[in-house]
Structure formats: structure tokens, C-alpha cells
Scaffold this active site. Structure first.
Site, PDB file in Angstrom:
ATOM      1  N   PRO A 290       1.181  -1.087   0.049  1.00 17.24           N
ATOM      2  CA  PRO A 290       0.088   0.092  -0.228  1.00 17.24           C
ATOM      3  C   PRO A 290       1.073   1.204  -0.175  1.00 17.24           C
ATOM      4  O   PRO A 290       1.874   0.793   0.234  1.00 17.24           O
ATOM      5  CB  PRO A 290      -0.955   0.194   1.136  1.00 17.24           C
ATOM      6  N   CYS A 359       3.519  28.311 -17.112  1.00 23.27           N
ATOM      7  CA  CYS A 359       3.677  29.043 -18.819  1.00 23.27           C
ATOM      8  C   CYS A 359       2.437  27.556 -19.335  1.00 23.27           C
ATOM      9  O   CYS A 359       3.491  27.629 -20.190  1.00 23.27           O
ATOM     10  CB  CYS A 359       4.405  29.750 -19.197  1.00 23.27           C
ATOM     11  N   GLU A 360       0.969  27.683 -18.385  1.00 18.63           N
ATOM     12  CA  GLU A 360       0.753  26.093 -19.435  1.00 18.63           C
ATOM     13  C   GLU A 360      -0.032  25.992 -18.562  1.00 18.63           C
ATOM     14  O   GLU A 360      -0.842  26.467 -17.930  1.00 18.63           O
ATOM     15  CB  GLU A 360       1.214  24.971 -19.273  1.00 18.63           C
TER      16      GLU A 360
END
Length: 431
Positions: A290, A359-360
Site C-alpha cells: 500500500p 506557463c501552460e
């Protein structure tokens, strides 16, 4: 996320205000609850103790925390102190486990592309087991082990072609996935492994995916794995452990994941019935891997609102955290809850997209959230403890965030914020 709650209108981690933490350590800031980590791991450990049946001197189960979900040394050290094993996917993760005080003899090494140096490193530390995922890897490991004068303990990761019914990017148990050995090829692969002089076959591994809300696919995979174990035993290839992987999901929004104790109770019941029927009760260790279900809801990402942009079609809350800090929304379109650190506010609520400064166009953390905001407010991005910091990058030359762990009323800085100069310290200009 019971360890993150409001007190006098301010969101706290255990007994510490997130506002105070942001003021001391700045933002973006990852904040983890130590008590949440302990309780989430204990859900597995307690269920193993309650359901496991071991002969004298035999430990019937081992929980191997998935290091890739959150690899901070303090997180690993906390879990090591609780007796955790570790599931790693790189040599670097092995070195992290060792640096954190983890026991290499409780380490299993997964991953489809292990290099020779990583194999040598793991052999030198006598790890518990390699989870081998292809025949070429098996032959390479045999060669590396021979050169080191050792025998490598291995299990084969078998792909049972079971649909985990999760996001395709985190599904790992179908035929089209890159992971593991195809179920129909597994018997021949085990025959090959058993014949190699520097390989010791010790177990079998299976991992079908992540963020599973229902244990039915896991139990379906278990049926296929124990069928294969019986066929191997008929050929005198006797296994000592059965690793069913991880994958139990958490609550990000309104999900209702299966309770760990309920899942492990059903799994152990099936394993015990099978052992009594087919193997006269011969002990076999059951192992788990896990990650998200231990650390996911033990952490939040605190961020400050830089600007509010109100447009004709959308309102944007521009914050100082970005996709480089928390990649999951951009990568998976993943949902994370957003809570205001200061609960009471005089501003009118509006619907905002919470976006970062990178900047996307894909740089967003949450979409369509109703929030009453002013510039300078603090937000907590919830359920950020897993696959947050471990997937962070320095895109746009952005230093990665600091990390703190809260333990009651105590605060521990467990990773300092990077500096911009440090990001290019290893680079040089051509003379």
C-alpha cells in the site's frame, strides 16, 4: 481527513494552524499529519495481526509501504519504526529507505527497467526480494548475481489480466499494460527461473492498479494467483510468499473505498481456506504494497492566492502552487478538494478555477470551485500526501516546496525549500 479540521474558523493540522505554518515556512508548503500516517499504517498492521495465522516463529504477513507514493525520509522513518517493509522501484529509493532507518531485508524491488547498478546495489544490501517483470530481466539478474557471488531471491510479477476499473494511467494488470509477466506465460517463466543457478525462487507478486474503491478485482486476481501457485507446487516449485500488491483507494471527493480491515479480512479468509484445502495448512507469508491509502489523506498542500481574475466566462484564482508542485490534476485530471484556511470570510462566493503561475494551459489544481476569496488568502489542496511531492519538478525553474510534519502541537521541518540558485548549481557555461 480527520486530522485536518477547523478550530475557531482556521484549518489546523492536528493542533497547529495552517496559517501559522504558512507564515513561518512560506508557501507552497506540504503539511503532513504524523498521527494520520500512524493510523493509516496501523489499519493494515492490525488487520494482519487479527487475521494472520502463523506457525511458531513464522510471521504470516508483511506490509511493504510503496515508497514512490511519498519518499520523504521522515515519512519512511515513521513507518520503519512501526515495523513496515518497503516496496521500491529504483536504487535511489533503496538508499532513501536505508538512510531513513528501514531494514533492507524487508525491501522488495519492483519495476520493469532495473539497471545492472541497481541490481548490484540491492544484492549488496541483501534485500528481501526482486519482483522480476520479464525473462530478459531474469537473465540479467542471474548474471549480475553470479558476478557478485550471490543468489538473488525473486518473485515473478504476474499480470492476471484483471480490470481494476480505475484510471487507465494507473491500471497495471491488463494485457496491454507494460507491467509483469503475462499470466499464460508465467508457468514457463517460473520453470526458467528455477533452473537458473543464481536465482532463488521465493514468491509470486501481483499488482493490478491504484485507487481501487472495490476489492472485488483484487480478490479476482487472488483467485488466479493461487491457482498458479498450486500448479507450481505440482512441479515442486514451492513458494514462500504471496504478494497481492496495493491499490486500495482513498476519499478525494465523494468516493466510498472499501475499508482496509474488511478487504484484508476477506483476503485472509480465502488464503486460509485454500491453504487448509490444498496445502495442509503449510504457511505462506502474505504481503501487501500500500502507498496512497497510507499517506494520501495524511497531507495537504498549502498555497496563497496571488491574484483574482474575473472574466466574462470564468473566474480564476491564481495561486503560488502549480502543476510542478502537484502534477496529478494536469496528468490525470484528478480531483482534489480545496478548503479555505480561514473559514469565515466577508467576500461573496464565486465559482473559480484554481490555477498556478506556470506557463501552460494545463497548469490547474481545481476547476469550478465555489469559494469566497480575496487576494492573499490561503487555500489547502486536500488529499495531497501521495504522488504530490514525489512527482514534483522544477519546471519554469521553480524551486520545490518545503515539507513539514505536524505531531500534535509540534512541527518538524522535514525538507527545506529549494533555492533557485541551487537548481542550476550543477550546471556550467561552455568556456
Amino acid at each position: 481527513m480527520s486530522h485536518f479540521s477547523y478550530r475557531n474558523g482556521v484549518l489546523h493540522a492536528e493542533q497547529v494552524s495552517l496559517s501559522a505554518l504558512a507564515g513561518q515556512y512560506a508557501t507552497p508548503l506540504y503539511v503532513y499529519s504524523k498521527q494520520a500516517l500512524i493510523e493509516n499504517f496501523s489499519a493494515y498492521a492490525d488487520a494482519c495481526r487479527e487475521n494472520g495465522r502463523g506457525a511458531e516463529g513464522f510471521d504470516p504477513a508483511l506490509v511493504c509501504y510503496s515508497v514512490k507514493s511519498n519518499s520523504n525520509l521522515a515519512v519512511l522513518n515513521t513507518l520503519a519504526a512501526l515495523g513496515s517493509g518497503f516496496d521500491i522501484v529504483s536504487g535511489g529509493e533503496l538508499l532513501r529507505v536505508i538512510a531513513a532507518g528501514g531494514d533492507p531485508r524487508k525491501v522488495i524491488f519492483s519495476g520493469v527497467g532495473k539497471g545492472r547498478d541497481e541490481m548490484r546495489l540491492a544484492l549488496s544490501h541483501d534485500i528481501l526480494c526482486f519482483n522480476v517483470e520479464s525473462i530478459p530481466e531474469l537473465h540479467r539478474l542471474n548474471q549480475v548475481a553470479a558476478e557478485a557471488g550471490r543468489r538473488a531471491r525473486v518473485s515473478l510479477r504476474v499480470n492476471p489480466n484483471v480490470d481494476a476499473k480505475t484510471h487507465p494511467y494507473i491500471s497495471t494488470g491488463l494485457k496491454e499494460n507494460k507491467f509483469g509477466v503475462a499470466y499464460e506465460d508465467a508457468l514457463d517463466c517460473y520453470r526458467t527461473a528455477a533452473a537458473l543457478p543464481n536465482i532463488e525462487v521465493v514468491g509470486i507478486d501481483c499488482h493490478i492498479g491504484s485507487q481501487l474503491l472495490d476489492d472485488a478485482p483484487l480478490l479476482e486476481a487472488l483467485e488466479k494467483i493461487i491457482e498458479l501457485v498450486d500448479r507450481l507446487a505440482a512441479e515442486n516449485i514451492v513458494l514462500h510468499h504471496l504478494d497481492i500488491g496495493g491499490g486500495i483507494g482513498i476519499i478525494y471527493d465523494d468516493e466510498m473505498p472499501v475499508a482496509v480491515g474488511d478487504y484484508l479480512g476477506r483476503l485472509f479468509a480465502r488464503v486460509h481456506a485454500w491453504r487448509e484445502e490444498k496445502h495442509q495448512g503449510r504457511p505462506i507469508k502474505v504481503m501487501f504494497e500500500p502507498g496512497r491509502s497510507i499517506v494520501g489523506n495524511a497531507g495537504v498542500l498549502v498555497t496563497e492566492v496571488q491574484y483574482l481574475k474575473h472574466g466574462a466566462e470564468k473566474n480564476f484564482a491564481v495561486v503560488d502552487a502549480a502543476m510542478n508542485d502537484l502534477m496529478r490534476p494536469a496528468l490525470y485530471e484528478a480531483y482534489h478538494g480545496v478548503q479555505q484556511v480561514q473559514q469565515q470570510h466577508g467576500s461573496a462566493a464565486k465559482t473559480y478555477d484554481v490555477v498556478g503561475p506556470v506557463c501552460e494551459s494545463g497548469d490547474w489544481l481545481a476547476r469550478g470551485r465555489t469559494l469566497a476569496l480575496e487576494q492573499g488568502d490561503l487555500l489547502a489542496i486536500m488529499s495531497a500526501g501521495a504522488y504530490g511531492m514525489t512527482m514534483a519538478s522544477n519546471y519554469n525553474t521553480r524551486p520545490r516546496a518545503a515539507e513539514v510534519i505536524v505531531d500534535g502541537d509540534k512541527v518538524h521541518l522535514v525538507r527545506e525549500r529549494e533555492s533557485a540558485a541551487g537548481l542550476f548549481a550543477l550546471e556550467s557555461i561552455i568556456p
